[in-house]
Design a protein around this motif. Structure first.
Motif, PDB file in Angstrom:
ATOM      1  N   MET A 127     -70.926  25.687 -23.777  1.00  0.00           N
ATOM      2  CA  MET A 127     -70.334  25.576 -22.377  1.00  0.00           C
ATOM      3  C   MET A 127     -69.961  26.812 -21.607  1.00  0.00           C
ATOM      4  O   MET A 127     -69.314  27.554 -22.475  1.00  0.00           O
ATOM      5  CB  MET A 127     -69.320  24.442 -22.337  1.00  0.00           C
ATOM      6  CG  MET A 127     -69.817  22.862 -22.807  1.00  0.00           C
ATOM      7  SD  MET A 127     -68.573  21.857 -22.916  1.00  0.00           S
ATOM      8  CE  MET A 127     -69.552  20.528 -23.451  1.00  0.00           C
ATOM      9  N   ARG A 128     -70.015  26.840 -20.469  1.00  0.00           N
ATOM     10  CA  ARG A 128     -69.875  28.305 -19.805  1.00  0.00           C
ATOM     11  C   ARG A 128     -68.717  28.020 -18.854  1.00  0.00           C
ATOM     12  O   ARG A 128     -68.283  29.150 -18.433  1.00  0.00           O
ATOM     13  CB  ARG A 128     -71.034  28.737 -19.343  1.00  0.00           C
ATOM     14  CG  ARG A 128     -72.171  29.544 -20.157  1.00  0.00           C
ATOM     15  CD  ARG A 128     -71.597  30.677 -21.047  1.00  0.00           C
ATOM     16  NE  ARG A 128     -72.288  30.724 -22.261  1.00  0.00           N
ATOM     17  CZ  ARG A 128     -72.029  30.170 -23.428  1.00  0.00           C
ATOM     18  NH1 ARG A 128     -71.035  29.743 -23.756  1.00  0.00           N
ATOM     19  NH2 ARG A 128     -72.864  30.730 -24.444  1.00  0.00           N
ATOM     20  N   SER A 129     -68.705  26.827 -18.163  1.00  0.00           N
ATOM     21  CA  SER A 129     -67.795  26.983 -16.976  1.00  0.00           C
ATOM     22  C   SER A 129     -66.336  27.335 -17.333  1.00  0.00           C
ATOM     23  O   SER A 129     -65.921  27.036 -18.338  1.00  0.00           O
ATOM     24  CB  SER A 129     -67.805  25.464 -16.469  1.00  0.00           C
ATOM     25  OG  SER A 129     -67.381  24.433 -17.161  1.00  0.00           O
ATOM     26  N   THR A 130     -65.690  27.771 -16.163  1.00  0.00           N
ATOM     27  CA  THR A 130     -64.343  28.267 -16.413  1.00  0.00           C
ATOM     28  C   THR A 130     -63.342  27.171 -16.205  1.00  0.00           C
ATOM     29  O   THR A 130     -63.731  26.060 -15.655  1.00  0.00           O
ATOM     30  CB  THR A 130     -64.032  29.430 -15.565  1.00  0.00           C
ATOM     31  OG1 THR A 130     -63.949  28.941 -14.140  1.00  0.00           O
ATOM     32  CG2 THR A 130     -65.169  30.624 -15.710  1.00  0.00           C
TER      33      THR A 130
ATOM     34  N   ARG B 197     -63.311  21.439 -21.270  1.00  0.00           N
ATOM     35  CA  ARG B 197     -63.696  22.020 -22.377  1.00  0.00           C
ATOM     36  C   ARG B 197     -62.705  22.285 -23.234  1.00  0.00           C
ATOM     37  O   ARG B 197     -62.362  21.998 -24.384  1.00  0.00           O
ATOM     38  CB  ARG B 197     -64.622  23.226 -22.122  1.00  0.00           C
ATOM     39  CG  ARG B 197     -65.508  23.857 -23.081  1.00  0.00           C
ATOM     40  CD  ARG B 197     -66.311  24.893 -22.773  1.00  0.00           C
ATOM     41  NE  ARG B 197     -66.041  25.584 -21.515  1.00  0.00           N
ATOM     42  CZ  ARG B 197     -65.882  26.654 -21.779  1.00  0.00           C
ATOM     43  NH1 ARG B 197     -65.892  27.322 -22.677  1.00  0.00           N
ATOM     44  NH2 ARG B 197     -65.672  27.619 -20.715  1.00  0.00           N
ATOM     45  N   GLN B 198     -61.472  23.064 -22.614  1.00  0.00           N
ATOM     46  CA  GLN B 198     -60.541  23.549 -23.285  1.00  0.00           C
ATOM     47  C   GLN B 198     -59.808  22.373 -23.994  1.00  0.00           C
ATOM     48  O   GLN B 198     -59.101  22.398 -25.157  1.00  0.00           O
ATOM     49  CB  GLN B 198     -59.508  24.583 -22.782  1.00  0.00           C
ATOM     50  CG  GLN B 198     -60.168  25.625 -22.126  1.00  0.00           C
ATOM     51  CD  GLN B 198     -61.177  25.608 -20.891  1.00  0.00           C
ATOM     52  OE1 GLN B 198     -61.464  24.694 -20.498  1.00  0.00           O
ATOM     53  NE2 GLN B 198     -61.819  26.944 -20.751  1.00  0.00           N
TER      54      GLN B 198
END
Lengths: 276, 328
Positions: A127-130, B197-198
């Motif tokens: 995954m790449r999104s910030t 995601r985090q």
């Protein structure tokens, strides 16, 4: 007790699969824990697209070897070469990010999370999104989540665990947990998949299923698989080449049929008195 | 309605509000405990430190002024400017993130795979260190914190309830703000942990370290993240408590009140921290109101702990904690 492999799958394993060049090479690996030497000067290679088995009696150092490959243990001596380059000392998470996924002998899943979430964690490295994208749920974050979900759903289909998608993993029976763990490892789209005793503790039926999945994964995605197994029969049916370990040493290496006839292997398995 | 009943209602409402304030501190504990299994004794001091730093930045205090003056014989105390509240908050948050980084680098990193009790001891050390650092950096005097939060009686509630019952409820406006802030905090923390995601990585680490490593999560990065978030929660709690009581070193003692809150709510549950806080808040206020006069009052000092003890007897994992199952 052998996992009976379906004819079609067996054909795939023996037939016209494309096994490529060497992707990983272990050179003179020695691993010690204090005074105990778990692995003694072992070398072998892994080819692209093959199923490579590591077998041996209890305490032979098989899991230690897998832990060296996945970066959980650091060998005192020897080198790991990956894709033509010497691998520096890496942390386990860095190894995972290089595309080496693994499962554990005692199952290490996120028990409190659903099956779906567990498998999604396998895609974290992709995954790449910030964090800002995600906070605002802007285009990129949403697109990414949707794309990853699609991939994950495919894997869920593939491993036939649709019926437990939303179930917390802690509530699943053992055999299914093993399958979810495999799914999570697959979700990372690994170059090399390390399986630590994927059939341990399973009944015959579950073993057959797992054998089928391992072969299918190898066949459909062309994933290189390194697996540790106890059960000689399973190994002989599944693998292209076998490393046999005993007391931390490599005693044989080659195609299953050859290894099976090796006197040292027979001795190790039948328990001939050792002088070591 | 009888006066007694109305008064009890008012007490209950105030108890709920006080409970929110406890919950704010408890939240920070839960976050770190969930993610790393560490009971962070320093959480209360972190709130104090954040409040001190915030006031310091706001009023343009020179950090380590006493130390500098003592060494160089100067007499500086203030830069002579004041920083807008929002900028000071951002700067304080930056300090808290820096603290998280240092804690990971200097403390946690060296205690990987140690027993929880050892990490707990380390956080006690951290608590004393931070308290001392706060003292040296900003001075030990009691400071007034004003970040523009409303204070004093809420006229609206007073008026409305007077219209309804002929008796106006006294509710502090700061408490209402605190309740709103706590609600916003819980919602955003939940969204963060469920949908980012985090957040997913954070939950993964909380669940199983080894498995988290195997899917490519860096434990150290997650720890810094968790301690930063805990620092943020500490900043919010410090702001609320600092506005209410003034920024003083006894603020670190509010952390102690968070203990019974956690025992009630469970150490691993964010909703538990809130509910636990509310129960403690309401419980101690009502107990003081109903039983206090019979036994000489001042029951608020010990009631929460007694309640927690009773709870420990019957439900050691707390209301929302993970059930303790032992397979034989």
């Amino acid at each position: 007790m052998t996992g009976q492999v379906q004819p079609a799958a067996a054909e795939a394993a023996g037939g016209d699969r494309r096994i490529g060049p060497v992707v990983m090479e272990m050179k003179n690996i020695t691993l010690r824990f204090g005074g105990v030497t778990a692995i003694r000067d072992i070398s072998f290679d892994i080819r692209e697209g093959e199923i490579r088995a590591i077998i041996g009696p209890n305490g032979a150092g098989k899991s230690s070897m897998l832990n060296v490959i996945s970066g959980f243990y650091r060998p005192q001596e020897g080198e790991v070469w990956f894709r033509g380059q010497r691998r520096p000392r890496l942390k386990p998470y860095q190894v995972a990010r290089q595309g080496i996924a693994r499962t554990f002998q005692n199952i290490a899943l996120f028990e409190g999370m659903s099956v779906l979430d567990n498998i999604m964690t396998g895609r974290l490295t992709l995954m790449r999104s910030t964090i800002l994208d995600q906070a605002l749920w802007w285009g990129r974050a949403e697109r990414e989540e949707v794309a990853h979900r699609e991939k994950v759903e495919k894997i869920i289909d593939f491993l036939e665990i649709q019926h437990v998608r939303k179930t917390p993993v802690g509530r699943l029976p053992y055999g299914l947990k093993k399958r979810v763990e495999l799914a999570r490892a697959l979700a990372a789209e690994p170059r090399i998949l390390l399986l630590d005793e994927p059939m341990a503790g399973m009944n015959v039926e579950e073993k057959e299923d797992m054998c089928r999945f391992v072969l299918d994964v190898n066949d459909e995605f062309g994933t290189t698989i390194v697996l540790i197994e106890h059960d000689m029969g399973v190994v002989m049916d599944l693998s292209d080449r076998v490393v046999v370990m005993d007391y931390g040493r490599k005693i044989a290496d080659g195609p299953p049929a050859e290894v099976r006839r090796d006197q040292a292997v027979i001795d190790a398995y039948l328990g001939v008195p050792h002088d070591g | 309605m009888s006066d007694q009943l109305l008064f009890a209602m008012e007490v209950t409402l105030n108890g709920l509000m006080a409970g929110v304030m406890y919950a704010l501190v408890a939240l920070g504990f839960v976050l770190i405990f969930k993610a790393s299994g560490i009971f962070n004794f320093a959480q209360g001091v972190m709130a104090l430190f954040a409040a001190l730093t915030l006031v310091g930045f706001q009023t343009g205090q020179v950090p380590f002024a006493h130390l500098i003056n003592a060494v160089f014989g100067t007499r500086i105390h203030h830069f002579g400017w004041s920083v807008p509240t929002l900028a000071a908050i951002v700067a304080t948050m930056a300090v808290m993130v820096l603290m998280a980084l240092l804690v990971e680098r200097l403390v946690l990193k060296h205690f990987v795979n140690q027993a929880p009790i050892i990490l707990f001891m380390a956080t006690i050390g951290l608590a004393y260190f931070l308290e001392g650092l706060g003292d040296v950096m900003w001075g030990a005097d009691i400071k007034r914190l004003d970040v523009g939060l409303p204070q004093g009686i809420s006229e609206t509630i007073d008026g409305t309830t007077f219209g309804w019952f002929g008796y106006g409820f006294f509710i502090d406006r700061l408490d209402i703000v605190a309740a709103l802030v706590a609600a916003a905090l819980v919602v955003s923390l939940t969204l963060f942990s469920q949908y980012t995601r985090q957040g997913r990585a954070l939950r993964a680490v909380a669940d199983d370290h080894q498995a988290a490593l195997s899917v490519g999560i860096s434990l150290r990065a997650i720890w810094v993240l968790v301690w930063s978030i805990a620092g943020f929660v500490a900043l919010v709690a410090g702001m609320m408590w600092g506005t209410k009581l003034g920024v003083q070193f006894s603020l670190s003692l509010i952390a102690l009140k968070a203990l019974p809150v956690l025992m009630l709510g469970g150490f691993t549950s964010i909703p538990g921290a809130i509910v636990g806080g509310l129960i403690v808040g309401v419980g101690e206020k009502l107990f003081e109101f109903a039983v206090g006069p019979m036994i000489g009052g001042a029951t608020e000092n010990w009631f929460a702990y007694m309640l927690a003890l009773v709870f420990l007897l019957f439900r050691p994992q707390g209301l929302f904690g993970e059930r303790i199952i032992e397979r034989v």
